[in-house]
Design a protein around this motif. Structure first.
Motif, PDB file in Angstrom:
ATOM      1  N   GLN A  28     -62.179  74.171   2.043  1.00 38.89           N
ATOM      2  CA  GLN A  28     -62.003  73.111   3.040  1.00 38.89           C
ATOM      3  C   GLN A  28     -60.530  72.827   3.274  1.00 38.89           C
ATOM      4  OE1 GLN A  28     -61.210  69.632   1.801  1.00 38.89           O
ATOM      5  NE2 GLN A  28     -61.251  68.660   3.813  1.00 38.89           N
ATOM      6  N   LEU A  29     -59.732  72.852   2.194  1.00 40.43           N
ATOM      7  CA  LEU A  29     -58.301  72.611   2.311  1.00 40.43           C
ATOM      8  C   LEU A  29     -57.610  73.784   3.003  1.00 40.43           C
ATOM      9  CD1 LEU A  29     -56.087  70.603   1.620  1.00 40.43           C
ATOM     10  CD2 LEU A  29     -55.850  71.696  -0.606  1.00 40.43           C
ATOM     11  N   GLN A  30     -58.041  74.985   2.672  1.00 45.91           N
ATOM     12  CA  GLN A  30     -57.478  76.179   3.298  1.00 45.91           C
ATOM     13  C   GLN A  30     -57.726  76.199   4.796  1.00 45.91           C
ATOM     14  OE1 GLN A  30     -55.583  78.600   2.624  1.00 45.91           O
ATOM     15  NE2 GLN A  30     -56.074  80.223   4.083  1.00 45.91           N
ATOM     16  N   GLY A  31     -58.857  75.615   5.236  1.00 45.04           N
ATOM     17  CA  GLY A  31     -59.218  75.641   6.642  1.00 45.04           C
ATOM     18  C   GLY A  31     -58.620  74.526   7.478  1.00 45.04           C
ATOM     19  N   LYS A  32     -57.834  73.643   6.878  1.00 44.03           N
ATOM     20  CA  LYS A  32     -57.233  72.547   7.641  1.00 44.03           C
ATOM     21  C   LYS A  32     -56.176  73.074   8.613  1.00 44.03           C
ATOM     22  CE  LYS A  32     -57.831  68.424   4.866  1.00 44.03           C
ATOM     23  NZ  LYS A  32     -58.515  67.723   5.961  1.00 44.03           N
ATOM     24  N   PRO A  33     -55.963  72.365   9.745  1.00 44.57           N
ATOM     25  CA  PRO A  33     -54.870  72.733  10.648  1.00 44.57           C
ATOM     26  C   PRO A  33     -53.540  72.717   9.894  1.00 44.57           C
ATOM     27  CG  PRO A  33     -56.309  71.121  11.680  1.00 44.57           C
ATOM     28  CD  PRO A  33     -56.742  71.226  10.247  1.00 44.57           C
ATOM     29  N   ARG A  34     -52.744  73.781  10.093  1.00 39.54           N
ATOM     30  CA  ARG A  34     -51.484  73.899   9.350  1.00 39.54           C
ATOM     31  C   ARG A  34     -50.392  74.389  10.279  1.00 39.54           C
ATOM     32  NH1 ARG A  34     -50.656  78.023   4.456  1.00 39.54           N
ATOM     33  NH2 ARG A  34     -52.707  78.659   5.220  1.00 39.54           N
ATOM     34  N   TRP A  35     -49.240  73.720  10.198  1.00 42.69           N
ATOM     35  CA  TRP A  35     -48.076  74.134  10.973  1.00 42.69           C
ATOM     36  C   TRP A  35     -47.000  74.617  10.016  1.00 42.69           C
ATOM     37  CZ3 TRP A  35     -47.324  69.489  14.904  1.00 42.69           C
ATOM     38  CH2 TRP A  35     -48.460  69.423  15.721  1.00 42.69           C
ATOM     39  N   LEU A  36     -46.233  75.589  10.449  1.00 44.46           N
ATOM     40  CA  LEU A  36     -45.169  76.152   9.626  1.00 44.46           C
ATOM     41  C   LEU A  36     -43.836  75.502  10.004  1.00 44.46           C
ATOM     42  CD1 LEU A  36     -44.514  78.256   7.463  1.00 44.46           C
ATOM     43  CD2 LEU A  36     -44.287  79.961   9.277  1.00 44.46           C
ATOM     44  N   VAL A  37     -43.188  74.891   9.005  1.00 47.54           N
ATOM     45  CA  VAL A  37     -41.930  74.173   9.253  1.00 47.54           C
ATOM     46  C   VAL A  37     -40.840  74.735   8.337  1.00 47.54           C
ATOM     47  CG1 VAL A  37     -40.780  71.925   9.278  1.00 47.54           C
ATOM     48  CG2 VAL A  37     -43.209  72.092   9.875  1.00 47.54           C
ATOM     49  N   PHE A  38     -39.825  75.335   8.912  1.00 46.50           N
ATOM     50  CA  PHE A  38     -38.681  75.824   8.140  1.00 46.50           C
ATOM     51  C   PHE A  38     -37.637  74.708   8.065  1.00 46.50           C
ATOM     52  CE2 PHE A  38     -40.662  79.696   9.693  1.00 46.50           C
ATOM     53  CZ  PHE A  38     -40.639  80.504   8.567  1.00 46.50           C
ATOM     54  N   THR A  39     -37.155  74.440   6.857  1.00 47.44           N
ATOM     55  CA  THR A  39     -36.257  73.311   6.630  1.00 47.44           C
ATOM     56  C   THR A  39     -34.829  73.777   6.298  1.00 47.44           C
ATOM     57  OG1 THR A  39     -36.740  73.215   4.250  1.00 47.44           O
ATOM     58  CG2 THR A  39     -38.203  71.990   5.732  1.00 47.44           C
ATOM     59  N   LYS A  40     -33.928  72.800   6.263  1.00 43.77           N
ATOM     60  CA  LYS A  40     -32.529  73.002   5.855  1.00 43.77           C
ATOM     61  C   LYS A  40     -31.781  73.942   6.798  1.00 43.77           C
ATOM     62  CE  LYS A  40     -33.780  72.110   1.054  1.00 43.77           C
ATOM     63  NZ  LYS A  40     -33.640  72.487  -0.364  1.00 43.77           N
ATOM     64  N   ALA A  41     -32.079  73.828   8.089  1.00 47.13           N
ATOM     65  CA  ALA A  41     -31.398  74.669   9.081  1.00 47.13           C
ATOM     66  C   ALA A  41     -29.914  74.332   9.173  1.00 47.13           C
ATOM     67  CB  ALA A  41     -32.061  74.490  10.444  1.00 47.13           C
ATOM     68  N   ASP A  42     -29.511  73.181   8.636  1.00 49.15           N
ATOM     69  CA  ASP A  42     -28.100  72.779   8.702  1.00 49.15           C
ATOM     70  C   ASP A  42     -27.211  73.618   7.790  1.00 49.15           C
ATOM     71  OD1 ASP A  42     -27.792  70.814   5.996  1.00 49.15           O
ATOM     72  OD2 ASP A  42     -29.791  70.955   6.856  1.00 49.15           O
ATOM     73  N   LEU A  43     -27.821  74.406   6.890  1.00 46.07           N
ATOM     74  CA  LEU A  43     -27.032  75.197   5.953  1.00 46.07           C
ATOM     75  C   LEU A  43     -26.569  76.526   6.542  1.00 46.07           C
ATOM     76  CD1 LEU A  43     -29.022  74.588   2.632  1.00 46.07           C
ATOM     77  CD2 LEU A  43     -27.001  73.400   3.497  1.00 46.07           C
ATOM     78  N   MET A  44     -26.863  76.743   7.828  1.00 41.97           N
ATOM     79  CA  MET A  44     -26.418  77.967   8.487  1.00 41.97           C
ATOM     80  C   MET A  44     -26.270  77.696   9.981  1.00 41.97           C
ATOM     81  SD  MET A  44     -29.966  80.167   8.290  1.00 41.97           S
ATOM     82  CE  MET A  44     -29.957  79.984   6.515  1.00 41.97           C
ATOM     83  N   SER A  46     -33.793  70.300  10.505  1.00 40.32           N
ATOM     84  CA  SER A  46     -32.858  69.842   9.484  1.00 40.32           C
ATOM     85  C   SER A  46     -33.045  68.335   9.348  1.00 40.32           C
ATOM     86  CB  SER A  46     -31.405  70.137   9.866  1.00 40.32           C
ATOM     87  OG  SER A  46     -30.523  69.427   9.001  1.00 40.32           O
ATOM     88  N   SER A  47     -33.461  67.889   8.173  1.00 38.50           N
ATOM     89  CA  SER A  47     -33.650  66.458   7.950  1.00 38.50           C
ATOM     90  C   SER A  47     -32.310  65.741   7.795  1.00 38.50           C
ATOM     91  CB  SER A  47     -34.508  66.229   6.694  1.00 38.50           C
ATOM     92  OG  SER A  47     -35.777  66.820   6.840  1.00 38.50           O
ATOM     93  N   ILE A  48     -31.265  66.493   7.445  1.00 32.22           N
ATOM     94  CA  ILE A  48     -29.944  65.885   7.250  1.00 32.22           C
ATOM     95  C   ILE A  48     -29.315  65.491   8.585  1.00 32.22           C
ATOM     96  CG2 ILE A  48     -27.606  66.253   6.372  1.00 32.22           C
ATOM     97  CD1 ILE A  48     -29.732  65.947   4.202  1.00 32.22           C
ATOM     98  N   ASN A  49     -29.306  66.403   9.532  1.00 33.96           N
ATOM     99  CA  ASN A  49     -28.681  66.077  10.835  1.00 33.96           C
ATOM    100  C   ASN A  49     -29.718  65.793  11.924  1.00 33.96           C
ATOM    101  OD1 ASN A  49     -29.651  68.581  11.700  1.00 33.96           O
ATOM    102  ND2 ASN A  49     -27.695  69.622  11.386  1.00 33.96           N
TER     103      ASN A  49
END
Length: 337
Positions: free
Chosen positions: A273-289, A315-318
């Motif tokens: 049931q957990l595997q079948g939940k809607p899931r979005w892919l979020v890449f973080t820390k883009a401010d490091l490049m 990027s959660s920082i900026n």
């Protein structure tokens, strides 16, 4: 306050009061009949949802709860007073199980919702009930019934709209801090988050949603490795999972593609049931490049993963791309409603 999400307690409903065996004693009625009253009912044990609570820690100090017994009946057909119900406050999101039968007794999901988990015993009958044409002076009365005793388990699963999934140091706590008023602990090492934290994200004056940040998972979490197994269940009530992956992988951690597949495997092992939940892919820390480097990396990772769903690079920082992500989450959740 320490976060506790699972406890076992004993509850005992009140016993019913005994019925009375009594006869009328009046000056001008020398041979009065039976007038024994009934006993009062024992009190119930009731769980009450309280949205102001977010942990079961109080039950670590008290494990046994008894409701009040009913009073015995009296002469002149006086019924005994019923025992007072015992109300126990629990956080909304608490599931209740009978430990002996493993039966699920209920689920407290709303503020002030009530669930009777142990029923008080009925009061006994007074001797007035046993009068008949052949027995005009019965001395018989009955005792009250025993109140129900139960060993129960309380299991808290946080109520949130969005759950954050990711390895330690994936930027989940920083993300919650950036988009809400929650203040999770943040540091540059794994396992900063030791218990689930909830953040309320205000979309506009009339709408908001709740994000749950749980401890980071590692490979083997579904079998108990690390902190993850204890908290994977908190993702089961969410409507959307954000699978967060840091772009430059933390030193000693697997590369993002491997991380994604490892955690997807853990979800599948823990719950279909957990595997079948809607899931979005979020890449973080883009401010490091640079923006160009981050876009190129994301494109390569998405292709290597074979991902077909929504993808975000933030990027959660900026605050890069946070508003767009929040807007899309709100549209998804409110559309679902």
């Amino acid at each position: 306050m320490k976060f506790v999400d699972e406890v076992a307690i004993q509850v005992k409903a009140g016993n019913g009061g005994g019925g009375s065996s009594s006869f009328r004693r009046e000056k001008y009625i020398p041979m009065g009949g039976p007038d024994g009253g009934d006993g009062g009912k024992g009190g119930d044990v009731i769980l009450v949802g309280d949205q102001g609570l977010n942990t079961l820690v109080d039950f670590r100090h008290q494990r046994s709860f008894d409701a009040q017994n009913g009073n015995a009946g009296k002469g002149r057909q006086m019924t005994g007073r019923s025992g007072e119900d015992l109300q126990i406050r629990v956080p909304t999101g608490t599931e209740v199980y009978d430990l002996e039968t493993e039966q699920k007794l209920g689920d407290i999901t709303e503020h002030k919702q009530q669930l009777i988990i142990a029923t008080g015993g009925k009061g006994g009958l007074g001797n007035i009930h046993f009068k008949s044409s052949v027995n005009r002076a019965p001395k018989r009365s009955t005792p009250g019934e025993q109140g129900q005793t139960r060993q129960i388990k309380l299991e808290l699963k946080v109520l949130a709209d969005v759950g954050l999934l990711g390895f330690p140091n994936a930027g989940k706590s920083t993300f919650v801090d950036a988009i809400s008023q929650a203040k999770p602990k943040i540091a540059d090492y794994p396992f900063t988050t030791l218990y689930p934290a909830l953040g309320v994200v205000r979309v506009d004056a009339e709408s908001s949603f709740v994000v749950a940040d749980i401890p980071g998972l590692i490979e083997g979490a579904a079998e108990g490795a690390g902190l993850g197994i204890q908290f994977l269940k908190h993702l089961q009530r969410t409507g959307l999972l954000l699978h967060m992956v840091e772009l430059p992988a933390y030193e000693g951690m697997a590369d993002p593609v491997e991380q994604f597949h490892q955690l997807s495997h853990e979800l599948e092992k823990f719950s279909e049931q957990l595997q079948g939940k809607p899931r979005w892919l979020v890449f973080t820390k883009a401010d490091l490049m640079t923006a160009e480097d981050s876009q190129e990396l994301v494109k390569g990772y998405v292709e290597a993963i074979g991902w077909q769903g929504p993808v975000y690079c933030i990027s959660s920082i900026n605050k890069h791309n946070l508003n767009a992500l929040i807007k899309d989450i709100a549209e998804f959740l409110f559309m679902e409603e």
